[in-house]
Design a protein around this motif. Structure first.
Motif, mmCIF file in Angstrom:
data_model
loop_
_atom_site.group_PDB
_atom_site.id
_atom_site.type_symbol
_atom_site.label_atom_id
_atom_site.label_comp_id
_atom_site.label_asym_id
_atom_site.label_seq_id
_atom_site.Cartn_x
_atom_site.Cartn_y
_atom_site.Cartn_z
ATOM 1 N N THR A 422 -30.243 45.139 -15.235
ATOM 2 C CA THR A 422 -30.505 44.247 -14.121
ATOM 3 C C THR A 422 -30.478 42.815 -14.646
ATOM 4 O OG1 THR A 422 -32.904 44.373 -14.432
ATOM 5 C CG2 THR A 422 -31.893 45.958 -12.889
ATOM 6 N N LEU A 423 -30.319 41.871 -13.728
ATOM 7 C CA LEU A 423 -30.195 40.473 -14.128
ATOM 8 C C LEU A 423 -31.409 39.663 -13.699
ATOM 9 C CD1 LEU A 423 -26.454 39.729 -13.264
ATOM 10 C CD2 LEU A 423 -27.453 40.045 -15.532
ATOM 11 N N LEU A 424 -31.953 38.945 -14.650
ATOM 12 C CA LEU A 424 -33.034 38.002 -14.407
ATOM 13 C C LEU A 424 -32.427 36.613 -14.539
ATOM 14 C CD1 LEU A 424 -36.169 37.555 -14.143
ATOM 15 C CD2 LEU A 424 -36.228 37.552 -16.651
ATOM 16 N N SER A 425 -32.659 35.738 -13.574
ATOM 17 C CA SER A 425 -32.089 34.396 -13.665
ATOM 18 C C SER A 425 -33.115 33.348 -13.264
ATOM 19 C CB SER A 425 -30.835 34.273 -12.788
ATOM 20 O OG SER A 425 -31.147 34.492 -11.429
ATOM 21 N N PHE A 426 -33.038 32.208 -13.926
ATOM 22 C CA PHE A 426 -33.951 31.098 -13.664
ATOM 23 C C PHE A 426 -33.418 29.850 -14.357
ATOM 24 C CE2 PHE A 426 -35.685 33.920 -17.003
ATOM 25 C CZ PHE A 426 -35.496 33.112 -18.105
ATOM 26 N N PRO A 427 -33.882 28.676 -13.965
ATOM 27 C CA PRO A 427 -33.397 27.441 -14.586
ATOM 28 C C PRO A 427 -34.023 27.195 -15.955
ATOM 29 C CG PRO A 427 -34.226 27.049 -12.344
ATOM 30 C CD PRO A 427 -34.719 28.399 -12.782
ATOM 31 N N ALA A 428 -33.204 26.700 -16.861
ATOM 32 C CA ALA A 428 -33.714 26.222 -18.148
ATOM 33 C C ALA A 428 -34.043 24.734 -18.062
ATOM 34 C CB ALA A 428 -32.682 26.467 -19.249
ATOM 35 N N ARG A 429 -33.478 24.064 -17.042
ATOM 36 C CA ARG A 429 -33.740 22.658 -16.805
ATOM 37 C C ARG A 429 -33.908 22.430 -15.312
ATOM 38 N NH1 ARG A 429 -32.174 19.062 -21.041
ATOM 39 N NH2 ARG A 429 -31.422 20.208 -22.865
ATOM 40 N N HIS A 430 -34.600 21.374 -14.949
ATOM 41 C CA HIS A 430 -34.810 21.044 -13.547
ATOM 42 C C HIS A 430 -33.966 19.845 -13.140
ATOM 43 C CE1 HIS A 430 -38.618 23.286 -11.994
ATOM 44 N NE2 HIS A 430 -37.692 24.087 -12.441
ATOM 45 N N HIS A 431 -33.554 19.871 -11.878
ATOM 46 C CA HIS A 431 -32.628 18.876 -11.353
ATOM 47 C C HIS A 431 -33.362 17.642 -10.836
ATOM 48 C CE1 HIS A 431 -28.760 17.845 -9.247
ATOM 49 N NE2 HIS A 431 -29.601 17.120 -8.523
ATOM 50 N N LEU A 432 -32.832 16.469 -11.180
ATOM 51 C CA LEU A 432 -33.279 15.206 -10.606
ATOM 52 C C LEU A 432 -32.061 14.475 -10.057
ATOM 53 C CD1 LEU A 432 -35.745 13.853 -13.338
ATOM 54 C CD2 LEU A 432 -36.315 15.111 -11.261
ATOM 55 N N GLY A 433 -32.252 13.675 -9.016
ATOM 56 C CA GLY A 433 -31.161 12.920 -8.437
ATOM 57 C C GLY A 433 -30.745 11.753 -9.309
ATOM 58 N N PRO A 434 -29.703 11.026 -8.902
ATOM 59 C CA PRO A 434 -29.199 9.900 -9.703
ATOM 60 C C PRO A 434 -30.240 8.825 -9.971
ATOM 61 C CG PRO A 434 -27.596 10.511 -8.032
ATOM 62 C CD PRO A 434 -28.844 11.289 -7.726
ATOM 63 N N ASN A 435 -31.216 8.676 -9.085
ATOM 64 C CA ASN A 435 -32.294 7.714 -9.315
ATOM 65 C C ASN A 435 -33.496 8.365 -9.998
ATOM 66 O OD1 ASN A 435 -30.799 5.685 -8.112
ATOM 67 N ND2 ASN A 435 -31.712 5.971 -6.089
ATOM 68 N N ARG A 436 -33.263 9.529 -10.588
ATOM 69 C CA ARG A 436 -34.292 10.340 -11.253
ATOM 70 C C ARG A 436 -35.376 10.804 -10.278
ATOM 71 N NH1 ARG A 436 -33.997 10.431 -16.872
ATOM 72 N NH2 ARG A 436 -32.501 8.938 -17.767
ATOM 73 N N GLU A 437 -35.024 10.904 -9.011
ATOM 74 C CA GLU A 437 -35.987 11.378 -8.023
ATOM 75 C C GLU A 437 -35.968 12.902 -7.938
ATOM 76 O OE1 GLU A 437 -32.236 10.884 -5.437
ATOM 77 O OE2 GLU A 437 -33.052 10.248 -7.375
#
Length: 474
Positions: A422-437
């Motif tokens: 089975t596959l476990l998936s999750f982010p290793a990094r979190h997303h921020l917008g171009p203004n770091r928001e």
């Protein structure tokens, strides 16, 4: 999991939020407690085998070793969530046992796992016929305990193969300001009223539903109470293979008629044009309209080709990019799409829990279109769709029209193969917008708030598109 825009049932018009997979060097974390290595998959998974406590252990240490905040995560939250689900499943089956008492946890990850495993084994040994089900609900709850909209455990055919399409549905398209799977965890994404936007066929067509019909209750429960979404809405967005008949109470504003129908999910013929990832047409003889339903491979190129065709033999004065209902996809395609409108700009940041960020830059090899841009957004614009929306807004390369996006963009998910295939998936990094928001759970607000109303839907009007044309004609 690979971002794919996956429809949970064939009849739902909304494309569900999906996580996206970005290329990254394989990461693995050996489970020092004794389970096998947590590794990135190579090729298609083999046949799924039973979920056991050893699989749960592997997932536990995989999360702690690889998840975005795994290094700082209080692992007791995962174990507690899993144990809550375990006891609830026992209760549902009328099989509670004395051994099912939460062990004391100290914050030592390995010691706490040992205590959890010991109690888990003692409990499940008392109900061997429930062992498989208990393992599944325990691991599901641990992953859900992360509270991350791009974290999931795929453990059935439809989940492990996102392109699987079961062909069952109600034939019902719903208003763009509600996205069923998000409602329970984030009720702010849904705004009343809940109404029909399209009738695609099947049960909805047979029952005589029309665009603009307001859904006042679902299986006897109101979709909104005091303006807040209720879990009842989720019944309209069943996960395969759980589609069941649903009873709706409806109001048609134009006549004042109120009535009830039961929609039974089933196979029906869909309009193939409505399933195309990219659709385009010319508006007002000089504006290119392109609808992009998902960021599949080469989708940006297909958008560029569509605009090029509209440009042949005429001078275009602008582009309307319709991202409504776009559940996301490849972050690379999102970056390429933005790159047709700006070069040398940051489109997003992918950051670790300690604030170290990777920068996503526009692709200078993509030819600039040099055209004014308006982007249509709604509450079903999620993940990579929000990547584009935030970049367009922050970089001032266009204007957003419609409603706020979904706020479902925690970060690009990376898949890991567990020992039961089975596959476990999750982010290793979190997303921020171009203004770091932060965009996750918040969404991107439009420059011009233009929601669709039941009266608009009933009359076949598209006020957001009308506003976009007005902006481009100035």
């Amino acid at each position: 999991m690979t971002t794919a825009i996956r429809t949970a049932t064939a009849g739902l018009a909304l494309l569900l939020v999906a996580a996206c997979t970005a290329p990254a060097p394989p990461r693995s974390e050996s489970n020092t407690a004794g389970s096998s290595v947590c590794a990135r998959p190579e090729g298609a998974p083999g046949a799924e085998t039973a979920t056991t406590i050893d699989v749960i252990e592997q997932a536990y240490f995989c999360i702690l070793g690889n998840y975005y905040s795994g290094a700082t995560l209080d692992a007791r939250s995962l174990l507690s969530a899993g144990f809550v689900a375990l006891t609830q499943e026992l209760n549902r089956n009328g099989r509670d046992v004395p051994e099912a008492a939460m062990p004391a946890l100290t914050g030592d990850r390995k010691a706490d796992w040992t205590a959890f495993e010991t109690t888990y084994r003692k409990t499940t040994d008392q109900v061997p016929d429930l062992r498989d089900k208990l393992a599944v609900v325990t691991l599901e709850a641990m992953v859900a305990g992360l509270g991350d909209n791009h974290a999931r455990w795929a453990h059935d055919v439809a989940e492990r193969h996102p392109d699987y399409y079961d062909g069952d549905g109600y034939g019902l398209g719903l208003q763009a300001n509600v996205n069923g799977p998000q409602v329970e965890g984030n009720p702010g994404v849904a705004l009343p009223p809940l109404f029909v936007t399209t009738v695609q066929g099947g049960a909805a067509q047979a029952a005589g539903l029309r665009p603009g019909d307001i859904i006042e209750s679902i299986n006897g429960s109101a979709p909104f109470i005091d303006g807040k979404a209720t879990p009842a809405i989720a019944a309209l967005y069943p996960q395969y293979p759980q589609a069941r008949p649903v009873r709706l109470r409806l109001l048609r504003q134009s006549t004042g008629r109120r009535w009830s129908v039961t929609l039974k999910p089933g196979l029906f013929q869909r309009d193939l044009a409505a399933l195309q990832v990219v659709q385009s047409k010319l508006l007002d003889d000089d504006i290119a309209y392109v609808r992009l339903r998902g960021f599949a491979p080469d989708s940006a190129t297909r958008v560029f080709k569509a605009i090029s065709r509209q440009r042949t033999g005429r001078t275009l004065t602008g582009v309307v990019l319709d991202l409504r209902g776009n559940g996301g996809g490849s972050p690379m395609e999102a970056t390429r799409l933005v790159s047709a409108f700006a070069h040398g700009k940051v489109t997003a940041y992918q950051c670790t829990v300690d604030g170290k960020c990777e920068t996503s830059w526009t692709d200078g090899t993509v030819e600039l279109l040099n055209l004014p841009l308006v982007v249509l957004t709604d509450r079903s614009c999620a993940s990579a769709c929000e990547h584009v929306s935030a970049a367009v807004k922050d970089l001032r390369i266009g204007r957003l029209v419609g409603t706020r996006t979904a706020g479902v963009i925690s970060g690009p998910a990376q898949p890991y193969l567990l020992s039961n295939n089975t596959l476990l998936s999750f982010p290793a990094r979190h997303h921020l917008g171009p203004n770091r928001e932060v965009i996750d759970r918040i969404g991107v607000p439009p420059d011009h708030h233009v929601p669709l109303t039941p009266k608009d839907a009933a009359a076949g009007r598209d006020p957001a598109l009308a506003k976009a044309l007005t902006l481009l004609q100035k």
